[in-house]
Design a protein around this motif. Structure first.
Motif, PDB file in Angstrom:
ATOM      1  N   ASN A 193     -23.864  60.852   0.219  1.00  0.00           N
ATOM      2  CA  ASN A 193     -22.589  60.878   0.749  1.00  0.00           C
ATOM      3  C   ASN A 193     -22.137  62.297   0.728  1.00  0.00           C
ATOM      4  O   ASN A 193     -21.038  62.579   1.323  1.00  0.00           O
ATOM      5  CB  ASN A 193     -21.876  59.626   0.380  1.00  0.00           C
ATOM      6  N   ALA A 197     -23.885  64.198   3.420  1.00  0.00           N
ATOM      7  CA  ALA A 197     -22.928  63.741   4.727  1.00  0.00           C
ATOM      8  C   ALA A 197     -21.685  64.668   4.541  1.00  0.00           C
ATOM      9  O   ALA A 197     -20.905  64.527   5.706  1.00  0.00           O
ATOM     10  CB  ALA A 197     -22.929  62.303   4.487  1.00  0.00           C
ATOM     11  N   GLU A 201     -19.952  65.612   7.906  1.00  0.00           N
ATOM     12  CA  GLU A 201     -18.522  65.039   8.606  1.00  0.00           C
ATOM     13  C   GLU A 201     -17.724  66.104   8.613  1.00  0.00           C
ATOM     14  O   GLU A 201     -16.964  65.844   9.533  1.00  0.00           O
ATOM     15  CB  GLU A 201     -18.006  64.089   7.275  1.00  0.00           C
ATOM     16  N   THR A 222     -14.798  60.419  11.877  1.00  0.00           N
ATOM     17  CA  THR A 222     -15.326  60.353  10.419  1.00  0.00           C
ATOM     18  C   THR A 222     -16.293  59.454  10.071  1.00  0.00           C
ATOM     19  O   THR A 222     -17.314  59.502   9.418  1.00  0.00           O
ATOM     20  CB  THR A 222     -14.033  59.962   9.154  1.00  0.00           C
ATOM     21  N   ARG A 223     -16.004  58.171  10.847  1.00  0.00           N
ATOM     22  CA  ARG A 223     -17.231  56.954  10.445  1.00  0.00           C
ATOM     23  C   ARG A 223     -18.503  57.403  11.189  1.00  0.00           C
ATOM     24  O   ARG A 223     -19.496  56.985  10.728  1.00  0.00           O
ATOM     25  CB  ARG A 223     -16.611  55.556  11.069  1.00  0.00           C
ATOM     26  N   ALA A 225     -19.837  60.107  11.726  1.00  0.00           N
ATOM     27  CA  ALA A 225     -20.537  61.556  10.809  1.00  0.00           C
ATOM     28  C   ALA A 225     -20.870  60.897   9.588  1.00  0.00           C
ATOM     29  O   ALA A 225     -21.999  61.398   9.174  1.00  0.00           O
ATOM     30  CB  ALA A 225     -19.291  62.620  10.750  1.00  0.00           C
ATOM     31  N   GLN A 226     -20.380  60.172   8.903  1.00  0.00           N
ATOM     32  CA  GLN A 226     -20.622  59.208   7.770  1.00  0.00           C
ATOM     33  C   GLN A 226     -22.002  58.780   7.970  1.00  0.00           C
ATOM     34  O   GLN A 226     -22.984  58.654   6.930  1.00  0.00           O
ATOM     35  CB  GLN A 226     -19.657  58.515   6.915  1.00  0.00           C
TER      36      GLN A 226
END
Length: 309
Positions: A193, A197, A201, A222-223, A225-226
């Motif tokens: 992450n 990520a 992100e 954001t969600r 991309a994560q």
């Protein structure tokens, strides 16, 4: 999953030609990056920076930034300086990651790594040069019609994605976890992450920041991309096991050699593929509110888990 060049949102919509889209955007990014760093005195450092920056790759990160900016009402011209900066930062991370003190790799994108051509000292400085120039490039090259407070937000987001709260922090925990076969899923998720990520992100979120999207839409981005960031890493882990060096453009089997815990080592290959697919589906669902304008980002998400290199 079978690789495909096209993504179809619904049976009624026209198929989106991802292959043509990526080729066009990649050429735009390559041209901009080539112009961004001319060779001047001292030539060696600029040559080393350009060697890795222009070594190829599909330019997924800058294209994500451009696609998000366009999806949210902006233009390529608004986002290109940020897109170039993201590729400079990514390239810096690859140069440093390949050093003997880190992953000690001889090949990247099918070519000798930077330190193999220019030496470890120049490779470190080339990465440093790209990193510093990335922030300068955003600050000085973003068009004047983009509000300065948005440019400042982009600079702050890039710094966070790169530093101890992002990529650097993930790399530290990754190095500490080598040889520890009892590494937990929680630790593995933290590593990726942050190491993988976080920058992906930033690519997506910065595209939205430049157009001034709402806080709700920023959370959706954001969600998205994560989820694609984690899926990207899962696929990378699978390819490290299943692909050849020629396919990867870098040394295969590095994770096993370094005794790293990976998603396939915890879940197995098939479950890992299933988890990546679930993440991509969740990512695409976040973009439904953007309608047809989201087709490029949805198609890129599916491309991430269908790639073989």
């Amino acid at each position: 999953m079978v690789a495909t060049d096209k993504f179809q949102k619904t049976p009624e919509t026209t198929k989106f030609n991802l292959s043509a889209y990526l080729k066009e955007r990649q050429q735009l990014c390559d041209t901009a990056l080539d112009r961004a760093i001319p060779i001047v005195y001292p030539e060696k450092i600029y040559e080393a920076m350009r060697y890795s920056l222009l070594a190829g790759g599909k330019r997924v990160r800058p294209i994500l930034c451009l696609a998000t900016c366009e999806m949210t009402g902006g233009t390529i011209e608004m986002a290109m300086p940020t897109a170039c900066a993201l590729e400079m930062i990514h390239t810096m991370s690859l140069i440093h990651d390949d050093l003997p003190a880190m992953d000690n790799d001889d090949y990247r994108r099918g070519k000798l790594t930077n330190h193999k051509i220019y030496g470890e000292d120049i490779a470190i400085l080339a990465g440093d040069g790209l990193l510093a120039y990335a922030f300068e490039f955003v600050a000085t090259q973003t068009p004047q019609n983009v509000a300065r407070d948005r440019v400042l937000q982009v600079v702050a987001r890039l710094g966070r994605a790169l530093g101890a709260a992002g990529l650097v922090g993930g790399q530290v925990v990754d190095l500490e976890s080598e040889g520890k076969l009892d590494t937990s899923l929680e630790t593995l998720n933290f590593i990726h992450n942050h190491k993988t990520a976080a920058l992906l992100e930033a690519c997506v979120v910065c595209g939205g920041i430049l157009t001034g999207v709402s806080s709700e839409d920023l959370q959706r981005l954001t969600r998205y991309a994560q989820n694609i960031g984690l899926a990207f890493q899962i696929v990378d882990d699978i390819l490290d096991i299943t692909a050849t060096q020629e396919q990867l453009g870098k040394t295969a089997g590095k994770d096993l050699k370094a005794q790293k815990v990976t998603y396939p080592s915890l879940w197995g290959i098939e479950e890992s593929r299933s988890k990546a697919q679930q993440l991509i589906e969740a990512a695409c669902a976040e973009l439904d509110t953007f309608g047809e304008q989201a087709q490029p980002l949805k198609a890129i998400a599916h491309f991430i888990i269908s790639r073989n290199h």
